[in-house]
Structure formats: C-alpha cells, structure tokens
Design an enzyme around this catalytic site. Structure first.
Site, mmCIF file in Angstrom:
data_model
loop_
_atom_site.group_PDB
_atom_site.id
_atom_site.type_symbol
_atom_site.label_atom_id
_atom_site.label_comp_id
_atom_site.label_asym_id
_atom_site.label_seq_id
_atom_site.Cartn_x
_atom_site.Cartn_y
_atom_site.Cartn_z
ATOM 1 N N ARG A 54 0.825 -1.279 -0.019
ATOM 2 C CA ARG A 54 0.061 0.034 -0.029
ATOM 3 C C ARG A 54 0.894 1.184 -0.010
ATOM 4 O O ARG A 54 0.640 2.196 -0.895
ATOM 5 C CB ARG A 54 -0.975 0.042 1.353
ATOM 6 C CG ARG A 54 -2.239 -0.550 1.078
ATOM 7 C CD ARG A 54 -2.746 -1.081 2.338
ATOM 8 N NE ARG A 54 -1.996 -2.447 2.697
ATOM 9 C CZ ARG A 54 -2.518 -3.497 2.722
ATOM 10 N NH1 ARG A 54 -3.566 -3.640 2.056
ATOM 11 N NH2 ARG A 54 -1.575 -4.627 2.964
ATOM 12 N N THR A 55 1.640 1.166 0.922
ATOM 13 C CA THR A 55 2.325 2.601 1.140
ATOM 14 C C THR A 55 3.145 2.938 -0.280
ATOM 15 O O THR A 55 3.301 4.221 -0.610
ATOM 16 C CB THR A 55 3.404 2.613 2.385
ATOM 17 O OG1 THR A 55 2.511 2.151 3.421
ATOM 18 C CG2 THR A 55 4.207 3.849 2.488
ATOM 19 N N LYS A 82 24.214 -6.484 -2.000
ATOM 20 C CA LYS A 82 25.598 -6.661 -2.455
ATOM 21 C C LYS A 82 26.473 -5.980 -1.038
ATOM 22 O O LYS A 82 27.620 -5.791 -1.242
ATOM 23 C CB LYS A 82 26.041 -6.030 -3.685
ATOM 24 C CG LYS A 82 25.542 -6.871 -4.711
ATOM 25 C CD LYS A 82 26.060 -6.324 -6.079
ATOM 26 C CE LYS A 82 25.249 -6.871 -7.293
ATOM 27 N NZ LYS A 82 25.862 -5.995 -8.379
ATOM 28 N N ARG A 104 11.491 4.017 3.407
ATOM 29 C CA ARG A 104 10.985 2.850 4.332
ATOM 30 C C ARG A 104 12.304 2.079 4.804
ATOM 31 O O ARG A 104 12.767 1.485 3.891
ATOM 32 C CB ARG A 104 9.988 2.178 3.809
ATOM 33 C CG ARG A 104 9.746 0.861 4.811
ATOM 34 C CD ARG A 104 8.465 -0.054 4.219
ATOM 35 N NE ARG A 104 7.345 0.900 4.829
ATOM 36 C CZ ARG A 104 5.976 0.265 4.728
ATOM 37 N NH1 ARG A 104 5.835 -0.847 4.596
ATOM 38 N NH2 ARG A 104 5.009 1.098 5.093
ATOM 39 N N HIS A 134 5.411 6.290 11.438
ATOM 40 C CA HIS A 134 4.932 6.260 9.987
ATOM 41 C C HIS A 134 3.764 7.412 9.874
ATOM 42 O O HIS A 134 2.657 7.070 9.807
ATOM 43 C CB HIS A 134 4.359 4.916 9.981
ATOM 44 C CG HIS A 134 3.964 4.300 8.645
ATOM 45 N ND1 HIS A 134 3.928 5.203 7.340
ATOM 46 C CD2 HIS A 134 3.350 3.276 8.085
ATOM 47 C CE1 HIS A 134 3.589 4.601 6.395
ATOM 48 N NE2 HIS A 134 3.320 3.349 6.733
HETATM 49 C C1 NCD Z 1 1.884 -0.993 8.485
HETATM 50 C C2 NCD Z 1 3.439 -0.614 8.258
HETATM 51 O O1 NCD Z 1 4.113 -0.965 7.268
HETATM 52 O O2 NCD Z 1 4.089 -0.071 9.256
HETATM 53 N N1 NCD Z 1 1.450 -0.986 7.131
HETATM 54 C C3 NCD Z 1 1.259 0.076 6.212
HETATM 55 O O3 NCD Z 1 2.171 1.011 6.075
HETATM 56 N N2 NCD Z 1 -0.065 0.168 5.561
HETATM 57 C C4 NCD Z 1 1.582 -1.677 9.412
HETATM 58 C C5 NCD Z 1 1.896 -3.026 9.406
HETATM 59 O O4 NCD Z 1 2.713 -3.478 8.461
HETATM 60 O O5 NCD Z 1 1.289 -3.930 9.998
#
Ligand code: NCD
Length: 309
Positions: A54-55, A82, A104, A134
């Site tokens: 999603r993100t 690597k 991320r 987040h």
């Molecule tokens: C979350 C995350 O990656 O922190 N997911 C997201 O970004 N929608 C929550 C999760 O991984 O459970």
C-alpha cells in the site's frame, strides 16, 4: 517545512493544513481531471528497504497524480543485497537528481539519519522506520476518522479511538497516538501486556488489557497487524488465544456503538487480529483508508515540494 519524519515535527495547524489540503485534492481526484501539473519536472524516489504494498503504491500514485517523475527502488534485487550502504545508495540517488526521497527502512531513525546527512539535498519523507514512526499513515487515518466522525469540527475533539493489538512493534500506533492526541481525540491502547511497549504509561493514551471493556466506549477501532516478522520470541500462547482475547469478530462488532467504524492499516492477518467477516463488514473503512491515503500523500508532497508549508 522540508521533511516529514515524525508527527512531532508537525504543529496542530500544520496537521490540520495537511488534512484540509487532502480534502481539496480529493475533490480533484473525484473529478474528470485526475492529474495536476504541480510537480512536473520533479523527481521523487521511493526508497524501500522493507516490503510494502500500500504505502509504496500510494506514494507512487500520489506523485504521478501531481505529474512528478517517480523512481521506485527496492532493496531486494539492488546493490543493497551486495552490501551497499544507505550512504552510497543515497549519494547515487542524489546524483540522479532526486527532489524528494520517500524512505522505508527496518532501522528506527533511518529517515532522520538521511535527512540530517549531506547525502541528499531533497525532502525526506518517512514511510516507516523500524518500530518508530509512520507519519503519513497516521495522517491518512486521521483524515478517514475526520471524514466519518467529525462532522462540522475541524479536528477530532470528543472522538474516542481504540488502537488494538501489537502496539509494541507498531510504528502506526506510535504515530497515530501522537497525531490523534494533537487533534483532540482520546486514545485507548489495548493489547496483551507482552505487546505493550516499555514506557507506554508516558504515551498520551489510556492503556487497557481488556478489549471488551473498551469496545462500547469508542467511535473507531483500529486493529493492528500482529507483526510476526518482528517477533523472535513468542509473545502470546497461541494464535487462537490471541484471537479470543484481542481479535475483532462479529460478537465484538455487535458491542460497538452503532456508528463506530473499523480500521486496519493493512496488511491484515485475516483470522488472527480480525475475522474476514469483520474486515468486510459494513462498518469497515479499511479499503477507503487506502484511497484516502493517496489524497493525503498528494497533500504531503504538494506542501513539502511546492513550498507551501
Ligand atoms: C504498516 C507498516 O508497514 O507499518 N502497514 C502500512 O504501512 N500500511 C503496518 C503493518 O505492516 O502492519
């Protein structure tokens, strides 16, 4: 503001400004002309060291709707495997002219490390750093709650929200607690004691170990994924026991207020923290959270890169 690393970077007014801008942009998204020329010629890099559906897609869609060029980088299949460092990767992206890096990473603090470094001159947006924060997820959650429950209010005062489950490993929970409290909501954190972080008593939230006691009080319930990939020990006796005490199911849905909404940031473990029928029920706004995410991320990119905040 140049970067978005933590909810603590935002004032109340800035948070409201992002939500209001997202609201305006949603009106554009619903219209016939989805694409705006605002970020034409700008380059946005999605730098993802951890898995995401999603993100990553949401930031990509948001950037494209603002006409930016998007480069997707995922650590798997890159020179990171690597052994290339964050520094060398960032310098490479900088040489390619990145105006913004959306990162991320599994290490808490990675986004700030990048923002504070000389490795990149662009904006840095934290799309999840370890178990820390987040912020864009919290903003899209607040947007969703405001849309359903705030009616004529600008913020979330008077609204009660339960965040339930694996709080210990959840950057979503931390960012949400900070933002919801800033916007005037009352937050309950509900989890087994083993999945509550140390020092949770200092978070601006009420802690509870009993889901059934909290349910009738709240206007929204946010279920968290049990993050099995971050668990080296066993934090609860069995999946069945976890679901029995902390899972959302039809019986628990029936205890909620009649207009209460059900949220989950995804990805869901259907059958563990939430039953399939609860996830798909009429109260669930889980799919809508995803579409709201695009508008909120458009607002973030627009305000950071077009210099309005
Ligand atoms: C979350 C995350 O990656 O922190 N997911 C997201 O970004 N929608 C929550 C999760 O991984 O459970």
């Amino acid at each position: 503001m140049k970067h978005l690393l933590s909810i603590n970077d935002l004032t109340y007014d800035e948070a409201i400004h992002i939500l209001d801008t997202a609201h305006e942009l949603a009106r554009v998204s619903d219209g016939p002309m989805k694409k705006l020329p605002t970020l034409r010629g700008r380059t946005i890099v999605n730098l993802f060291y951890e898995d995401s559906t999603r993100t990553r897609i949401s930031f990509e869609a948001a950037a494209k709707r603002l006409s930016a060029d998007v480069i997707n980088f995922s650590a798997k299949g890159s020179s990171v495997s690597k052994g290339e460092s964050l520094k060398d990767t960032a310098l490479t992206l900088q040489a390619m002219g990145a105006d913004a890096v959306i990162i991320r990473h599994s290490a808490s603090g990675a986004a700030r490390r990048l923002a504070d470094s000389e490795w990149t001159s662009g904006s840095v947006i934290n799309a999840g750093d370890g178990t820390h924060e987040h912020p864009s997820q919290a903003l899209l959650d607040a947007f969703t709650i405001r849309k359903h429950l705030a009616h004529d209010e600008k913020d979330l005062r008077g609204i009660k929200i339960a965040i339930v489950g694996d709080v210990l490993h959840s950057r979503v929970a931390r960012s949400n607690v900070l933002l919801l409290e800033k916007l005037g909501a009352k937050v309950f954190l509900v989890a087994p004691p083993t999945l509550m972080p140390v020092g949770v008593e200092h978070w601006p939230a009420q802690v509870s170990y009993n889901l059934d006691e909290v349910l009738p009080e709240v206007d929204a319930i946010m279920m968290l994924r049990v993050q099995l990939e971050r668990m080296s020990d066993s934090f609860f006796p069995s999946a069945r026991e976890y679901s029995r005490y902390f899972g959302l199911n039809q019986e628990r849905l029936a205890i909620l207020k009649s207009n209460a909404i059900v949220m989950h940031p995804g990805p869901m473990n259907r059958g563990l923290e939430i039953t399939a029928d609860s996830a798909d029920s009429a109260r669930s706004v889980i799919v809508e959270q995803v579409s709201n995410g695009i508008n909120v991320r458009m607002a973030i990119l627009y305000l950071l890169l077009a210099g309005e905040m």
